[in-house]
Design a protein around this motif. Structure first.
Motif, PDB file in Angstrom:
ATOM      1  N   SER A  85       0.813  -1.218   0.000  1.00 46.72           N
ATOM      2  CA  SER A  85       0.000   0.000   0.000  1.00 46.72           C
ATOM      3  C   SER A  85       0.844   1.266   0.000  1.00 46.72           C
ATOM      4  O   SER A  85       0.310   2.357  -0.233  1.00 46.72           O
ATOM      5  CB  SER A  85      -0.932  -0.001   1.212  1.00 46.72           C
ATOM      6  OG  SER A  85      -0.181  -0.073   2.424  1.00 46.72           O
ATOM      7  N   ASP A  86       2.142   1.149   0.257  1.00 42.17           N
ATOM      8  CA  ASP A  86       2.990   2.337   0.365  1.00 42.17           C
ATOM      9  C   ASP A  86       4.038   2.457  -0.740  1.00 42.17           C
ATOM     10  O   ASP A  86       4.553   3.555  -0.975  1.00 42.17           O
ATOM     11  CB  ASP A  86       3.722   2.343   1.719  1.00 42.17           C
ATOM     12  CG  ASP A  86       2.760   2.432   2.893  1.00 42.17           C
ATOM     13  OD1 ASP A  86       1.785   3.199   2.795  1.00 42.17           O
ATOM     14  OD2 ASP A  86       2.974   1.723   3.892  1.00 42.17           O
TER      15      ASP A  86
ATOM     16  N   SER B 107       9.877   3.209  -5.292  1.00 43.79           N
ATOM     17  CA  SER B 107       9.354   4.567  -5.140  1.00 43.79           C
ATOM     18  C   SER B 107       8.153   4.573  -4.203  1.00 43.79           C
ATOM     19  O   SER B 107       7.218   3.778  -4.382  1.00 43.79           O
ATOM     20  CB  SER B 107       8.936   5.119  -6.508  1.00 43.79           C
ATOM     21  OG  SER B 107       8.363   6.407  -6.382  1.00 43.79           O
ATOM     22  N   PRO B 108       8.154   5.455  -3.194  1.00 48.06           N
ATOM     23  CA  PRO B 108       6.958   5.569  -2.352  1.00 48.06           C
ATOM     24  C   PRO B 108       5.785   6.111  -3.161  1.00 48.06           C
ATOM     25  O   PRO B 108       5.965   6.947  -4.048  1.00 48.06           O
ATOM     26  CB  PRO B 108       7.386   6.541  -1.243  1.00 48.06           C
ATOM     27  CG  PRO B 108       8.594   7.234  -1.757  1.00 48.06           C
ATOM     28  CD  PRO B 108       9.240   6.344  -2.762  1.00 48.06           C
TER      29      PRO B 108
END
Length: 266
Positions: free
Chosen positions: A76-77, A113-114
């Motif tokens: 999810s992040d 990558s966030p």
């Protein structure tokens, strides 16, 4: 020749009557396309023409870079973004009075990558880059396998996108009679996207060869637009490039670039 057929096909498609599409989402897609680590599947076909190559400045080169970008959700992040550059090259009189046509070496990058920008609005990505010895001819290949780090940092503010992408690759294996690879790639970029999904971009794609202590610095200025043909989202663009600094074996003066990109939003 495949280059010219693709070139004409792209412009023929761009000249077809376009469906009426004024969705505000077009500008959003154009901004995503300006972000190298956006969660957007895209397949850019980037055609470059350069000349004045070689010691006698009489060589010319067409390079079609096939550059699929595929995001993969880790959780999810975080996303993992795969960016591939596969060059297909046709060149004349670059080496002696001979011509070569074939595939060059692939550069494969992976960016962790966030999903969300930092508190100050920066979008970040970092990971490994690989040089793959895939050249179909010695003249189109460095003859080496390589690896190194890559990173990107950018910010989007209104219609503006600005930042930089970089990598550093060193050779780890390959033909013993070929020069080692020790190369830094720097791509600072600045673009502006309008509400009508037109993007104006300027960047450099500079490379510094630490072995030869030499720079190659092409400066690119491109205009592109996101639109639709039937139900297929695309981006079409064109522009010029100028070699501000180059080695004896690299292009000089002016060239041009045409880009045709298939967009596959989730």
């Amino acid at each position: 020749m495949p280059f010219y057929r693709l070139f004409l096909m792209g412009f023929s498609l761009a000249a077809l009557p376009l469906s009426s599409w004024s969705d505000e989402g077009a500008a959003g897609l154009a901004k995503q396309l300006a972000n190298p680590v956006a969660a957007l599947i895209s397949v850019p076909l980037q055609l470059n023409y350069d000349e004045n190559i070689g010691p006698a400045d009489d060589g010319s080169r067409w390079t079609l870079n096939v550059q699929p970008v595929v995001p993969m959700e880790i959780n999810s992040d975080w996303n993992l973004i795969s960016r591939t550059i596969l060059p297909v090259i046709s060149q004349d009189d670059v080496i002696s009075n001979e011509s070569q046509f074939g595939i060059g070496d692939v550069v494969q990058s992976l960016f962790l990558s966030p999903k969300e920008p930092t508190e100050s609005g920066w979008i970040l990505g970092v990971g490994p880059a690989f040089l793959l010895k895939t050249g179909s001819e010695d003249a189109l290949s460095a003859g080496k396998w390589g690896i190194g780090p890559t990173a990107v940092a950018l910010k989007q503010d209104g219609g503006w996108t600005y930042g930089a992408l970089a990598n550093h690759i060193v050779s780890i294996a390959g033909d013993s009679d070929r020069a080692d690879v020790d190369s830094t790639f720097l791509q600072p970029f600045l673009s502006y996207t309008t509400s009508s999904a037109v993007t104006y971009t300027i960047n450099t794609e500079s490379t510094y060869d630490w072995e030869g202590e030499q720079w190659n610095v092409p400066v690119n200025a491109v205009v592109s637009k996101v639109t639709k043909i039937n139900n297929q989202l695309i981006s079409v663009g064109a522009g010029v490039r100028y070699w501000a600094e180059s080695t004896e074996q690299s292009p000089e003066g002016w060239g041009f670039r045409v880009i045709f990109t298939l967009l596959l939003p989730k």
